[in-house]
Design a protein around this motif. Structure first.
Motif, PDB file in Angstrom:
ATOM      1  N   THR A  62       0.799  -1.225   0.000  1.00 44.90           N
ATOM      2  CA  THR A  62       0.000   0.000   0.000  1.00 44.90           C
ATOM      3  C   THR A  62       0.833   1.277   0.000  1.00 44.90           C
ATOM      4  N   PHE A  83      -3.015   0.862 -10.842  1.00 43.14           N
ATOM      5  CA  PHE A  83      -3.335  -0.552 -11.076  1.00 43.14           C
ATOM      6  C   PHE A  83      -2.152  -1.308 -11.675  1.00 43.14           C
ATOM      7  N   VAL A 120      -7.508  -4.325   2.162  1.00 46.38           N
ATOM      8  CA  VAL A 120      -8.281  -4.132   0.930  1.00 46.38           C
ATOM      9  C   VAL A 120      -8.947  -2.757   0.935  1.00 46.38           C
ATOM     10  N   MET A 123      -6.604   0.098   0.005  1.00 48.49           N
ATOM     11  CA  MET A 123      -6.366   0.178  -1.433  1.00 48.49           C
ATOM     12  C   MET A 123      -7.566   0.770  -2.169  1.00 48.49           C
ATOM     13  N   ILE A 124      -8.757   0.356  -1.791  1.00 49.90           N
ATOM     14  CA  ILE A 124      -9.955   0.877  -2.442  1.00 49.90           C
ATOM     15  C   ILE A 124     -10.100   2.375  -2.182  1.00 49.90           C
ATOM     16  N   VAL A 127      -7.939   4.286  -4.572  1.00 53.21           N
ATOM     17  CA  VAL A 127      -8.576   4.387  -5.889  1.00 53.21           C
ATOM     18  C   VAL A 127      -9.683   5.432  -5.844  1.00 53.21           C
ATOM     19  N   ARG A 150     -14.638   0.395  -5.739  1.00 54.11           N
ATOM     20  CA  ARG A 150     -14.755  -1.028  -5.401  1.00 54.11           C
ATOM     21  C   ARG A 150     -14.903  -1.860  -6.668  1.00 54.11           C
ATOM     22  N   PHE A 153     -11.596  -2.141  -8.526  1.00 55.27           N
ATOM     23  CA  PHE A 153     -10.667  -3.007  -7.799  1.00 55.27           C
ATOM     24  C   PHE A 153     -11.015  -4.479  -7.999  1.00 55.27           C
TER      25      PHE A 153
END
Length: 197
Positions: A62, A83, A120, A123-124, A127, A150, A153
């Motif tokens: 991350t 990505f 998770v 990371m979302i 984005v 979401r 991802f």
């Protein structure tokens, strides 16, 4: 004075050589040449040690992604770079150190789901930040940035989730990603129409 980072470095070496079952506080203390009591001051159980190893692994993923999310470049460039970097990090770990990668997978599978889900979500959220910036500057046209983050991802799971590691040697992987990501980009870019093909 023994530091937490030194213990985790040693734990990683033990993990690489012997796997999670032999990566205990006692095994790590033996590798460091210290008493197990010294290591117990930092990690009082095997589970705590394993969680710390897993958390550090997640942070190595991350941290560089957070840098990309905050770059001054255009949101469109950042989104693709984010990505592509996530893919590269995961795929390099699998290729460069397969023993350690396999051990990390076992650790992540057996660690607290709270830690995995938090990873998770981080990371979302990164984005989502890029998407929000794109909506603010007019690059993207999105009704719901959190939901779209979401979707992006999870739509790209094949290219970065370790469960798909056995597919990462596919000669068409990069081409498949480029095609999918172009479709996803067109879905969120303002004023971009889908091609007739």
């Amino acid at each position: 004075m023994l530091t937490t980072e030194q213990i985790l470095d040693a734990a990683e070496d033990v993990l690489r050589r012997f796997g999670p079952r032999k990566t205990t506080v006692v095994d790590v203390a033996r590798a460091l040449g210290v008493s197990h009591g010294t290591v117990y001051r930092h990690f009082d159980t095997k589970a705590a040690l394993h969680e710390a190893i897993t958390t550090r692994w997640f942070e190595r993923v991350t941290s560089p992604l957070a840098t990309i999310a905050q770059k001054p470049s255009s949101p469109s460039e950042r989104l693709r770079e984010w990505f592509e970097t996530l893919m590269a990090i995961k795929q390099h770990k699998a290729d460069d150190d397969p023993e350690l990668f396999a051990s990390y997978l076992l650790l992540a599978k057996n660690t607290s789901q709270k830690i995995v889900l938090a990873h998770v979500e981080i990371m979302i959220q990164q984005v989502e930040q890029i998407l929000s910036d794109g909506c603010a500057d007019g690059s993207f046209e999105i009704d719901n940035c959190p939901a779209t983050a979401r979707s992006l991802f999870f739509a790209t799971f094949r290219f970065h989730h370790p469960l798909h590691a056995n597919e990462w040697g596919d000669a068409h992987l990069k081409e498949d990603f480029d095609h999918l990501f172009t479709l996803l980009e067109r879905a969120i870019q303002k004023g971009i129409a889908y091609p007739a093909d």
